[in-house]
Design a protein around this motif. Structure first.
Motif, PDB file in Angstrom:
ATOM      1  N   UNK A  95       0.783  -1.241   0.000  1.00  0.00           N
ATOM      2  CA  UNK A  95       0.000   0.000   0.000  1.00  0.00           C
ATOM      3  C   UNK A  95       0.813   1.289   0.000  1.00  0.00           C
ATOM      4  N   UNK A  96       2.123   1.238   0.162  1.00  0.00           N
ATOM      5  CA  UNK A  96       2.902   2.469   0.222  1.00  0.00           C
ATOM      6  C   UNK A  96       4.131   2.366  -0.665  1.00  0.00           C
ATOM      7  N   UNK A  97       4.614   3.527  -1.114  1.00  0.00           N
ATOM      8  CA  UNK A  97       5.760   3.588  -2.026  1.00  0.00           C
ATOM      9  C   UNK A  97       7.056   3.670  -1.231  1.00  0.00           C
ATOM     10  N   UNK A  98       7.427   2.564  -0.608  1.00  0.00           N
ATOM     11  CA  UNK A  98       8.674   2.479   0.143  1.00  0.00           C
ATOM     12  C   UNK A  98       9.504   1.345  -0.427  1.00  0.00           C
ATOM     13  N   UNK A  99      10.836   1.520  -0.459  1.00  0.00           N
ATOM     14  CA  UNK A  99      11.650   0.378  -0.857  1.00  0.00           C
ATOM     15  C   UNK A  99      11.750  -0.590   0.315  1.00  0.00           C
ATOM     16  N   UNK A 100      12.234  -1.792   0.057  1.00  0.00           N
ATOM     17  CA  UNK A 100      12.190  -2.844   1.062  1.00  0.00           C
ATOM     18  C   UNK A 100      13.075  -2.540   2.266  1.00  0.00           C
ATOM     19  N   UNK A 101      14.187  -1.865   2.047  1.00  0.00           N
ATOM     20  CA  UNK A 101      15.046  -1.478   3.165  1.00  0.00           C
ATOM     21  C   UNK A 101      14.316  -0.498   4.083  1.00  0.00           C
ATOM     22  N   UNK A 102      13.592   0.435   3.487  1.00  0.00           N
ATOM     23  CA  UNK A 102      12.814   1.387   4.289  1.00  0.00           C
ATOM     24  C   UNK A 102      11.711   0.683   5.073  1.00  0.00           C
ATOM     25  N   UNK A 110      15.001 -12.685   6.195  1.00  0.00           N
ATOM     26  CA  UNK A 110      14.921 -14.053   6.718  1.00  0.00           C
ATOM     27  C   UNK A 110      13.615 -14.272   7.484  1.00  0.00           C
ATOM     28  N   UNK A 111      13.228 -13.293   8.290  1.00  0.00           N
ATOM     29  CA  UNK A 111      11.987 -13.426   9.065  1.00  0.00           C
ATOM     30  C   UNK A 111      10.766 -13.425   8.155  1.00  0.00           C
ATOM     31  N   UNK A 112      10.782 -12.580   7.131  1.00  0.00           N
ATOM     32  CA  UNK A 112       9.666 -12.499   6.197  1.00  0.00           C
ATOM     33  C   UNK A 112       9.488 -13.830   5.471  1.00  0.00           C
ATOM     34  N   UNK A 113      10.590 -14.397   5.018  1.00  0.00           N
ATOM     35  CA  UNK A 113      10.519 -15.683   4.315  1.00  0.00           C
ATOM     36  C   UNK A 113      10.004 -16.783   5.245  1.00  0.00           C
ATOM     37  N   UNK A 114      10.450 -16.770   6.502  1.00  0.00           N
ATOM     38  CA  UNK A 114      10.027 -17.796   7.456  1.00  0.00           C
ATOM     39  C   UNK A 114       8.524 -17.722   7.710  1.00  0.00           C
ATOM     40  N   UNK A 115       7.967 -16.505   7.734  1.00  0.00           N
ATOM     41  CA  UNK A 115       6.535 -16.365   8.034  1.00  0.00           C
ATOM     42  C   UNK A 115       5.651 -16.580   6.815  1.00  0.00           C
ATOM     43  N   UNK A 116       6.074 -16.062   5.645  1.00  0.00           N
ATOM     44  CA  UNK A 116       5.176 -16.068   4.480  1.00  0.00           C
ATOM     45  C   UNK A 116       5.596 -17.038   3.377  1.00  0.00           C
ATOM     46  N   UNK A 117       6.778 -17.612   3.489  1.00  0.00           N
ATOM     47  CA  UNK A 117       7.214 -18.597   2.505  1.00  0.00           C
ATOM     48  C   UNK A 117       7.721 -18.019   1.203  1.00  0.00           C
ATOM     49  N   UNK A 118       7.815 -16.701   1.109  1.00  0.00           N
ATOM     50  CA  UNK A 118       8.384 -16.028  -0.065  1.00  0.00           C
ATOM     51  C   UNK A 118       9.264 -14.883   0.430  1.00  0.00           C
ATOM     52  N   UNK A 119      10.167 -14.424  -0.402  1.00  0.00           N
ATOM     53  CA  UNK A 119      11.026 -13.308  -0.028  1.00  0.00           C
ATOM     54  C   UNK A 119      10.246 -11.999  -0.124  1.00  0.00           C
ATOM     55  N   UNK A 120      10.694 -10.955   0.571  1.00  0.00           N
ATOM     56  CA  UNK A 120      10.024  -9.657   0.435  1.00  0.00           C
ATOM     57  C   UNK A 120      10.029  -9.140  -1.000  1.00  0.00           C
ATOM     58  N   UNK A 121      11.120  -9.373  -1.722  1.00  0.00           N
ATOM     59  CA  UNK A 121      11.199  -8.890  -3.103  1.00  0.00           C
ATOM     60  C   UNK A 121      10.199  -9.605  -3.996  1.00  0.00           C
ATOM     61  N   UNK A 122      10.052 -10.912  -3.801  1.00  0.00           N
ATOM     62  CA  UNK A 122       9.066 -11.661  -4.592  1.00  0.00           C
ATOM     63  C   UNK A 122       7.662 -11.181  -4.270  1.00  0.00           C
ATOM     64  N   UNK A 123       7.372 -11.001  -2.993  1.00  0.00           N
ATOM     65  CA  UNK A 123       6.047 -10.513  -2.578  1.00  0.00           C
ATOM     66  C   UNK A 123       5.782  -9.144  -3.165  1.00  0.00           C
ATOM     67  N   UNK A 124       6.787  -8.273  -3.157  1.00  0.00           N
ATOM     68  CA  UNK A 124       6.627  -6.919  -3.683  1.00  0.00           C
ATOM     69  C   UNK A 124       6.320  -6.934  -5.173  1.00  0.00           C
ATOM     70  N   UNK A 125       7.008  -7.788  -5.925  1.00  0.00           N
ATOM     71  CA  UNK A 125       6.786  -7.867  -7.380  1.00  0.00           C
ATOM     72  C   UNK A 125       5.370  -8.332  -7.705  1.00  0.00           C
ATOM     73  N   UNK A 126       4.813  -9.189  -6.850  1.00  0.00           N
ATOM     74  CA  UNK A 126       3.513  -9.785  -7.156  1.00  0.00           C
ATOM     75  C   UNK A 126       2.342  -9.113  -6.474  1.00  0.00           C
ATOM     76  N   UNK A 127       2.618  -8.235  -5.496  1.00  0.00           N
ATOM     77  CA  UNK A 127       1.532  -7.608  -4.758  1.00  0.00           C
ATOM     78  C   UNK A 127       1.678  -6.093  -4.630  1.00  0.00           C
ATOM     79  N   UNK A 128       2.780  -5.565  -4.988  1.00  0.00           N
ATOM     80  CA  UNK A 128       3.016  -4.132  -4.808  1.00  0.00           C
ATOM     81  C   UNK A 128       2.313  -3.302  -5.840  1.00  0.00           C
TER      82      UNK A 128
END
Length: 315
Positions: A275-282, A297-315
């Motif tokens: 929902x917001x225009x922030x890069x993943x580090x932010x 690492x924590x994001x992958x453990x909880x959701x099963x995908x990396x933050x970058x993959x999630x961002x590409x498919x849901x951002x």
């Protein structure tokens, strides 16, 4: 060209199931001239009563009104228990088959399943009624968690206000992010909770149990998750020992205090990514992680995908 939307209601419908999405669609007309034309459809002309007895007049019955681009089936106890004759079902099926999108709000999914009993779709409804819907709609894959689901031309949403989330997503598809954001701002709501988000929040989930002693801490964590918080900090907050705190968390939340805090942070991170225009580090820093690597690492453990993959498919 204006999209025509028909909202189908019957006695006992939930008012918010109608007026939430209706207001969202009609608000678009403030930014895009004649974007949507909305009509109310009843089984017959005249008055229809809400679940609480208030009355309104529909624009016409299911036999009289013109073709619609979208058919929206509202929910409510009356809709969930609605009995339809063969003639009524055929009329609704004609409207639905001619529409490019058929949308059920909350327990409107029970009517949807009667219109298309032979089809196979992924659908959702209010979490309280998912099991009943699964028993009645044997060809449907009923999912309890999502706020809304798109399954081809069939869209379905969970309880009441999630119908607004679904409407905003359709508006975004039709008119883009800027218009959807403008509508959300006018309605003073949080823009576009995406369909994959849970029907109820972590805090609401635990408040439904017998964990009242933890509630002050949980409310505080929900507001301060971005800060550096240790287990001793949490224990001190509600004046108990660390050992007792851990025991309460495991009993009522099936997690440790640290795991629960991470869950809050990661769920908030998921919302920020969509929902917001922030890069993943932010995003990582915004939700309280010391580094992007630990966040990843924590994001992958909880959701099963990396933050970058999630961002590409849901951002």
């Amino acid at each position: 060209m204006a999209k025509r939307i028909g909202f189908f209601i019957a006695n006992g419908f939930q008012a918010l199931d109608l007026f939430g999405p209706l207001d969202a669609f009609m608000e678009v007309n403030s930014f895009v001239s004649e974007a949507y034309i909305c009509s109310l459809i009843g089984l017959e002309a005249g008055h229809v009563k809400t679940a609480y007895g208030q009355s309104l007049t529909v624009d016409g019955d299911i036999y009289q009104l013109p073709q619609f681009d979208y058919l929206v089936i509202c929910g409510g106890i009356g809709m969930r228990q609605l009995e339809l004759s063969s003639k009524q079902l055929n009329a609704l099926r004609l409207i639905a088959n001619s529409a490019s999108r058929v949308v059920s709000i909350c327990t409107g999914a029970f009517v949807l399943a009667k219109i298309f009993p032979e089809q196979s779709h992924r659908v959702t409804t209010h979490w309280r009624h998912c099991q009943q819907l699964a028993r009645q709609a044997i060809n449907y894959q009923v999912e309890q968690d999502p706020l809304f689901i798109e399954s081809g031309a069939i869209w379905s949403s969970a309880g009441v206000l999630s119908g607004v989330d679904l409407a905003l997503e359709i508006i975004r598809r039709d008119h883009g992010n800027t218009i959807a954001a403008s509508v959300a701002k006018e309605l003073v709501i949080y823009l576009q909770r995406r369909g994959g988000q849970a029907q109820y929040s972590d805090l609401l989930q635990v408040q439904s149990g017998d964990s009242m002693r933890l509630n002050p801490l949980l409310e505080w964590l929900a507001e301060n998750y971005q800060k550096s918080i240790s287990v001793p900090d949490m224990a001190e907050r509600i004046s108990i020992s660390e050992r007792q705190l851990t025991r309460l968390f495991k009993r009522h939340l099936q997690s440790t205090p640290s795991q629960y805090l991470n869950q809050i942070r990661l769920n908030r991170a998921r919302d920020l990514i969509t929902c917001e225009s922030l890069n993943l580090e932010q995003v990582a820093l915004r939700v309280g992680f010391a580094s992007y690597d630990s966040f990843r690492r924590a994001f992958y453990a909880q959701f099963g995908v990396s933050p970058s993959y999630f961002s590409r498919n849901h951002g």
